[in-house]
Design a protein around this motif. Structure first.
Motif, PDB file in Angstrom:
ATOM      1  N   LYS A  60       0.822  -1.220   0.000  1.00 47.97           N
ATOM      2  CA  LYS A  60       0.000   0.000   0.000  1.00 47.97           C
ATOM      3  C   LYS A  60       0.848   1.260   0.000  1.00 47.97           C
ATOM      4  O   LYS A  60       0.475   2.281  -0.577  1.00 47.97           O
ATOM      5  CB  LYS A  60      -0.934  -0.005   1.206  1.00 47.97           C
ATOM      6  CG  LYS A  60      -2.017  -1.070   1.132  1.00 47.97           C
ATOM      7  CD  LYS A  60      -2.938  -0.984   2.330  1.00 47.97           C
ATOM      8  CE  LYS A  60      -4.039  -2.035   2.219  1.00 47.97           C
ATOM      9  NZ  LYS A  60      -4.968  -1.975   3.384  1.00 47.97           N
ATOM     10  N   GLN A  61       1.974   1.220   0.690  1.00 51.06           N
ATOM     11  CA  GLN A  61       2.885   2.364   0.702  1.00 51.06           C
ATOM     12  C   GLN A  61       4.314   1.852   0.801  1.00 51.06           C
ATOM     13  O   GLN A  61       4.586   0.845   1.459  1.00 51.06           O
ATOM     14  CB  GLN A  61       2.586   3.311   1.868  1.00 51.06           C
ATOM     15  CG  GLN A  61       3.262   4.671   1.702  1.00 51.06           C
ATOM     16  CD  GLN A  61       2.825   5.684   2.741  1.00 51.06           C
ATOM     17  OE1 GLN A  61       2.643   5.351   3.904  1.00 51.06           O
ATOM     18  NE2 GLN A  61       2.675   6.935   2.326  1.00 51.06           N
ATOM     19  N   CYS A  81       0.681   6.718  -9.536  1.00 47.93           N
ATOM     20  CA  CYS A  81       0.165   6.507  -8.164  1.00 47.93           C
ATOM     21  C   CYS A  81       1.117   7.094  -7.128  1.00 47.93           C
ATOM     22  O   CYS A  81       1.620   6.375  -6.263  1.00 47.93           O
ATOM     23  CB  CYS A  81      -0.071   5.022  -7.906  1.00 47.93           C
ATOM     24  SG  CYS A  81       1.417   4.010  -7.952  1.00 47.93           S
ATOM     25  N   GLN A  82       1.338   8.386  -7.205  1.00 50.21           N
ATOM     26  CA  GLN A  82       2.245   9.047  -6.275  1.00 50.21           C
ATOM     27  C   GLN A  82       1.837   8.835  -4.819  1.00 50.21           C
ATOM     28  O   GLN A  82       2.695   8.790  -3.922  1.00 50.21           O
ATOM     29  CB  GLN A  82       2.288  10.552  -6.590  1.00 50.21           C
ATOM     30  CG  GLN A  82       3.280  11.320  -5.764  1.00 50.21           C
ATOM     31  CD  GLN A  82       3.390  12.789  -6.159  1.00 50.21           C
ATOM     32  OE1 GLN A  82       3.999  13.573  -5.447  1.00 50.21           O
ATOM     33  NE2 GLN A  82       2.818  13.167  -7.294  1.00 50.21           N
ATOM     34  N   GLU A  83       0.549   8.654  -4.578  1.00 47.17           N
ATOM     35  CA  GLU A  83       0.053   8.528  -3.216  1.00 47.17           C
ATOM     36  C   GLU A  83       0.581   7.289  -2.505  1.00 47.17           C
ATOM     37  O   GLU A  83       0.569   7.212  -1.267  1.00 47.17           O
ATOM     38  CB  GLU A  83      -1.484   8.522  -3.198  1.00 47.17           C
ATOM     39  CG  GLU A  83      -2.134   7.295  -3.812  1.00 47.17           C
ATOM     40  CD  GLU A  83      -2.225   7.330  -5.335  1.00 47.17           C
ATOM     41  OE1 GLU A  83      -2.755   6.356  -5.909  1.00 47.17           O
ATOM     42  OE2 GLU A  83      -1.759   8.316  -5.942  1.00 47.17           O
ATOM     43  N   LYS A  84       1.062   6.295  -3.253  1.00 46.60           N
ATOM     44  CA  LYS A  84       1.582   5.073  -2.642  1.00 46.60           C
ATOM     45  C   LYS A  84       3.054   5.188  -2.253  1.00 46.60           C
ATOM     46  O   LYS A  84       3.566   4.365  -1.521  1.00 46.60           O
ATOM     47  CB  LYS A  84       1.406   3.890  -3.603  1.00 46.60           C
ATOM     48  CG  LYS A  84      -0.039   3.550  -3.927  1.00 46.60           C
ATOM     49  CD  LYS A  84      -0.134   2.300  -4.778  1.00 46.60           C
ATOM     50  CE  LYS A  84       0.215   1.060  -3.982  1.00 46.60           C
ATOM     51  NZ  LYS A  84      -0.038  -0.202  -4.737  1.00 46.60           N
ATOM     52  N   HIS A  86       6.076   6.816  -0.330  1.00 44.44           N
ATOM     53  CA  HIS A  86       6.381   7.664   0.827  1.00 44.44           C
ATOM     54  C   HIS A  86       7.591   8.556   0.555  1.00 44.44           C
ATOM     55  O   HIS A  86       7.579   9.749   0.868  1.00 44.44           O
ATOM     56  CB  HIS A  86       6.636   6.799   2.057  1.00 44.44           C
ATOM     57  CG  HIS A  86       7.039   7.593   3.263  1.00 44.44           C
ATOM     58  ND1 HIS A  86       6.198   8.482   3.899  1.00 44.44           N
ATOM     59  CD2 HIS A  86       8.223   7.653   3.936  1.00 44.44           C
ATOM     60  CE1 HIS A  86       6.831   9.050   4.914  1.00 44.44           C
ATOM     61  NE2 HIS A  86       8.060   8.572   4.955  1.00 44.44           N
ATOM     62  N   GLU A 177       5.184  15.744  -5.242  1.00 44.43           N
ATOM     63  CA  GLU A 177       5.101  16.453  -3.962  1.00 44.43           C
ATOM     64  C   GLU A 177       5.761  15.695  -2.822  1.00 44.43           C
ATOM     65  O   GLU A 177       5.924  16.238  -1.723  1.00 44.43           O
ATOM     66  CB  GLU A 177       3.628  16.714  -3.623  1.00 44.43           C
ATOM     67  CG  GLU A 177       2.928  17.607  -4.649  1.00 44.43           C
ATOM     68  CD  GLU A 177       1.466  17.825  -4.332  1.00 44.43           C
ATOM     69  OE1 GLU A 177       0.939  17.114  -3.435  1.00 44.43           O
ATOM     70  OE2 GLU A 177       0.839  18.699  -4.953  1.00 44.43           O
ATOM     71  N   ILE A 178       6.135  14.449  -3.050  1.00 43.55           N
ATOM     72  CA  ILE A 178       6.742  13.639  -2.000  1.00 43.55           C
ATOM     73  C   ILE A 178       8.231  13.963  -1.877  1.00 43.55           C
ATOM     74  O   ILE A 178       8.849  14.449  -2.830  1.00 43.55           O
ATOM     75  CB  ILE A 178       6.565  12.139  -2.297  1.00 43.55           C
ATOM     76  CG1 ILE A 178       7.098  11.812  -3.704  1.00 43.55           C
ATOM     77  CG2 ILE A 178       5.115  11.723  -2.159  1.00 43.55           C
ATOM     78  CD1 ILE A 178       7.018  10.354  -4.076  1.00 43.55           C
TER      79      ILE A 178
END
Length: 235
Positions: A60-61, A81-84, A86, A177-178
């Motif tokens: 998931k991450q 899928c940048q949200e995955k 960290h 943004e990460i």
């Protein structure tokens, strides 16, 4: 929270015609207190397909670490899928579409490889660009040849086609943004320091590290410094 982040797996993606031996010093070092997962940048003829296939098997991450072609795939993963992700580490790679003159060379290489000349193509046209001193006859060069021959001609063709058709990722970098760390060998002939400086300028939350006494493969050429940089930034 810090302990939870330490548990996030590190996903490593190697470069053109390389397997996880490209990261052997890093795996030995980082796996002491983190889970290290490998991902293979092959099996398909486009960067997007490779990225989507890797995403299917990822947790998931995770923390994403990649080099060369692996970095090109990693940028595509960030687009999808940048949200995955960290944290993101991009080493000796590029965000640019492939120049036409390089694609013409790859077309010739593909024809030679399909005739059974994979080792010749690697030794004459790829390996000399890997190391800072241009050597084609030392343990690292020998390992690169061994990895390429074990992966075989089919994967060479797949990865070459993927590189030839890759897209410019300027907008992707602007939208990252990460936390991102860029790392480059000082004498990288394939993806030079200027390219990494430009990526650093495009990615808002990024840092840039240059590894001395290294070319395109700092993970093997200067593993001690590479490991120190990775650990400091990951911690």
């Amino acid at each position: 929270m810090a302990k939870e982040l330490m548990k996030l797996p590190i996903v490593l993606i190697p470069g053109l015609m390389c397997d996880m031996r490209l990261f052997k010093p890093q795996i030995s070092f980082l796996s002491r207190d983190r889970t290290v997962v490998s991902a293979s940048p092959y099996g398909f003829n486009t960067v997007e397909e490779i990225a989507k296939n890797i995403i299917k098997s990822m947790p998931k991450q995770f923390i994403l670490v990649r080099l060369s072609l692996g970095g090109i795939v990693a940028i595509e993963i960030a687009r999808l899928c940048q949200e995955k992700i960290h944290k993101l580490i991009l080493m000796d790679t590029s965000y640019l579409a492939e120049p036409e003159h390089i694609s013409i060379k790859r077309e010739s290489q593909i024809r030679d490889v399909e005739k059974g000349n994979l080792k010749t193509v690697m030794v004459k046209e790829h390996i000399p660009n890997y190391l800072a001193d241009g050597s084609t006859s030392n343990p690292i060069s020998d390992l690169c040849i061994e990895m390429a021959l074990q992966l075989g001609s089919k994967i060479f063709v797949q990865q070459s086609l993927a590189l030839m058709s890759r897209k410019d990722q300027t907008n992707t970098l602007k939208n990252i943004e990460i936390p991102t760390m860029l790392l480059c060998g000082e004498y990288d002939r394939l993806c030079n320091v200027k390219i990494h400086q430009k990526m650093h300028d495009l990615i808002y939350n990024s840092s840039l590290n240059i590894v001395n006494d290294a070319g395109h493969l700092p993970t093997l050429e200067n593993p001690l410094k590479t490991n120190r940089i990775l650990k400091k930034w990951l911690d």
